[in-house]
Design a protein around this motif. Structure first.
Motif, short mmCIF file in Angstrom:
data_model
loop_
_atom_site.label_atom_id
_atom_site.label_comp_id
_atom_site.label_asym_id
_atom_site.label_seq_id
_atom_site.Cartn_x
_atom_site.Cartn_y
_atom_site.Cartn_z
N ILE A 34 61.63 15.17 49.49
CA ILE A 34 61.40 15.32 51.06
C ILE A 34 62.68 14.77 52.08
CG2 ILE A 34 59.97 14.10 52.96
CD1 ILE A 34 57.43 14.73 51.31
N ASP A 35 63.02 14.03 51.48
CA ASP A 35 64.31 13.45 52.64
C ASP A 35 65.44 14.57 52.37
OD1 ASP A 35 63.20 11.10 53.43
OD2 ASP A 35 64.33 9.85 51.93
N GLU A 36 65.44 15.01 51.10
CA GLU A 36 66.58 16.15 51.04
C GLU A 36 66.40 17.40 51.68
OE1 GLU A 36 67.08 16.67 46.76
OE2 GLU A 36 67.46 18.91 46.96
N ALA A 37 65.10 17.92 51.72
CA ALA A 37 64.58 19.09 52.28
C ALA A 37 64.62 18.92 53.85
CB ALA A 37 63.40 19.60 51.69
N PHE A 38 63.90 17.85 54.42
CA PHE A 38 63.54 17.72 55.88
C PHE A 38 64.39 16.65 56.40
CE2 PHE A 38 59.88 19.03 53.51
CZ PHE A 38 59.35 20.26 53.93
N GLY A 39 65.05 15.90 55.94
CA GLY A 39 66.03 14.83 56.51
C GLY A 39 65.22 13.36 56.59
N SER A 40 63.86 13.56 56.65
CA SER A 40 63.37 12.23 56.45
C SER A 40 61.69 12.59 56.58
CB SER A 40 63.34 11.54 57.99
OG SER A 40 62.77 12.08 59.13
N TYR A 41 61.08 11.41 56.27
CA TYR A 41 59.48 11.71 55.97
C TYR A 41 58.94 12.07 57.47
CZ TYR A 41 54.89 10.65 56.03
OH TYR A 41 53.26 10.59 56.28
N GLU A 42 59.57 11.28 58.25
CA GLU A 42 59.00 11.45 59.86
C GLU A 42 59.12 12.82 60.17
OE1 GLU A 42 60.71 9.05 59.19
OE2 GLU A 42 59.24 7.33 59.04
N LYS A 43 60.29 13.52 59.90
CA LYS A 43 60.51 14.96 60.31
C LYS A 43 59.48 15.60 59.44
CE LYS A 43 63.48 17.73 62.60
NZ LYS A 43 62.25 18.18 63.52
N PHE A 44 59.34 15.61 58.01
CA PHE A 44 58.46 16.27 57.40
C PHE A 44 57.10 16.29 57.97
CE2 PHE A 44 54.87 15.17 54.53
CZ PHE A 44 54.73 16.67 54.10
N ALA A 45 56.71 14.91 58.09
CA ALA A 45 55.42 14.77 58.82
C ALA A 45 55.03 15.51 60.10
CB ALA A 45 54.97 13.32 58.98
N GLU A 46 55.95 15.79 60.91
CA GLU A 46 56.11 16.56 62.29
C GLU A 46 56.12 17.98 61.90
OE1 GLU A 46 59.50 15.32 64.59
OE2 GLU A 46 59.32 17.48 65.73
N GLU A 47 56.81 18.38 61.00
CA GLU A 47 56.79 19.80 60.56
C GLU A 47 55.44 20.26 60.08
OE1 GLU A 47 60.09 21.99 58.73
OE2 GLU A 47 61.53 20.51 59.66
N PHE A 48 54.94 19.50 58.89
CA PHE A 48 53.77 19.70 58.43
C PHE A 48 52.58 19.84 59.31
CE2 PHE A 48 49.86 18.87 55.76
CZ PHE A 48 49.95 19.64 54.69
N ALA A 49 52.48 18.73 60.30
CA ALA A 49 51.39 18.84 61.47
C ALA A 49 51.51 19.99 62.39
CB ALA A 49 51.59 17.34 62.19
N ASN A 50 52.85 20.35 62.70
CA ASN A 50 52.78 21.47 63.45
C ASN A 50 52.48 22.86 62.88
OD1 ASN A 50 53.89 22.75 65.96
ND2 ASN A 50 55.67 23.68 64.54
N ALA A 51 52.70 22.92 61.53
CA ALA A 51 52.24 24.04 60.69
C ALA A 51 50.75 24.20 60.77
CB ALA A 51 52.81 24.18 59.48
N ALA A 52 50.06 22.83 60.49
CA ALA A 52 48.74 22.92 60.47
C ALA A 52 47.78 23.11 61.79
CB ALA A 52 48.31 21.67 59.58
N THR A 53 48.55 22.70 62.57
CA THR A 53 48.04 22.88 64.18
C THR A 53 48.15 24.22 64.61
OG1 THR A 53 48.71 20.48 64.59
CG2 THR A 53 48.25 21.83 66.54
N THR A 54 49.29 24.94 64.32
CA THR A 54 49.52 26.16 64.72
C THR A 54 49.25 27.32 63.87
OG1 THR A 54 51.82 26.31 63.93
CG2 THR A 54 51.76 25.54 66.32
N GLN A 55 48.50 27.09 62.75
CA GLN A 55 47.69 28.22 62.05
C GLN A 55 46.80 28.63 62.90
OE1 GLN A 55 48.26 30.10 59.56
NE2 GLN A 55 46.40 30.97 60.06
N PHE A 56 46.88 29.99 63.42
CA PHE A 56 45.79 30.34 64.27
C PHE A 56 44.52 30.54 63.60
CE2 PHE A 56 43.96 33.85 66.91
CZ PHE A 56 43.83 33.04 68.11
#
Ligand code: MN3
Length: 208
Positions: free
Chosen positions: A103-125
């Protein structure tokens, strides 16, 4: 002839309280998930897909509009089993094990992963799913979202983690507050042991 069966939940119906209620799990597993299993068995009965594995049925029906009903029900059976295993009592928070480094390798940090994951889940119309997936070839992690029944299996991706954002997943407990359900998923429910097992290449299924 082999039929597709509904796997039992990998924990007690009240095991995820207060985050996901017994009532939600009774409806979501025993009614919604069961209905996809029942529909699928009815649809494949007497066809060349009867007796195939769930994964084979998904691959054989993906992208074939004449088999849309079969694909939708088969993928929903698979997605839900994956979701039950993606969450667990006393889950959530920062990952440990191999997935943490990936996760660190792909997103930079856990926090960045969590932000992107939450954003994808929130914006799935509308109805659908958000996923953490690994590329089938190079294993690189990414976040994706799918509509309705669609599944990473049909897109050459290895599923690592998923959240169901159909309203039936959260409406009893969270009403319309999808973002609160998503933040609770990340903070208190994610099963990182399962994600680590998926990353290590264990087959998808009902294992804990
Ligand atoms: Mn569901």
């Amino acid at each position: 002839m082999t039929t597709i069966t509904l796997p039992a939940l990998p924990y007690a119906y009240d095991a995820l309280e207060p985050h996901i209620s017994k009532e939600t799990l009774e409806f979501h597993h025993d009614k919604h998930h069961q209905t996809y299993v029942t529909n699928l068995n009815n649809l494949i009965k007497g066809t060349d897909l009867e007796g195939k594995t769930l994964e084979e049925i998904i691959q054989a029906s993906a992208g074939d509009s004449s088999k849309a009903g079969i694909f939708n029900n088969a993928a929903q059976v698979w997605n839900h089993t994956f979701y039950w295993n993606s969450i667990a009592p006393n889950g959530g928070g920062k990952p440990t094990g191999a997935i943490a480094a990936k996760i660190d390798e792909a997103f930079g940090s856990y926090e960045k992963f969590a932000e992107e994951f939450a954003n994808a889940a929130t914006t799935q119309f509308g109805s659908g799913w958000a996923w953490l997936v690994a590329d089938e070839v190079n294993g690189k992690l990414s976040i994706t979202k799918t509509s309705n029944a669609d599944t990473p299996l049909a897109h050459g991706q290895v599923a690592v983690l998923t959240i169901d954002v159909w309203e039936h997943a959260y409406y009893i407990d969270y009403r319309n507050a999808r973002p609160k359900y998503i933040s609770t998923f990340l903070e208190s429910l994610v099963n990182w042991d399962y994600a680590n097992a998926k990353l290590a290449g264990q087959p998808a299924g009902v294992e804990k």
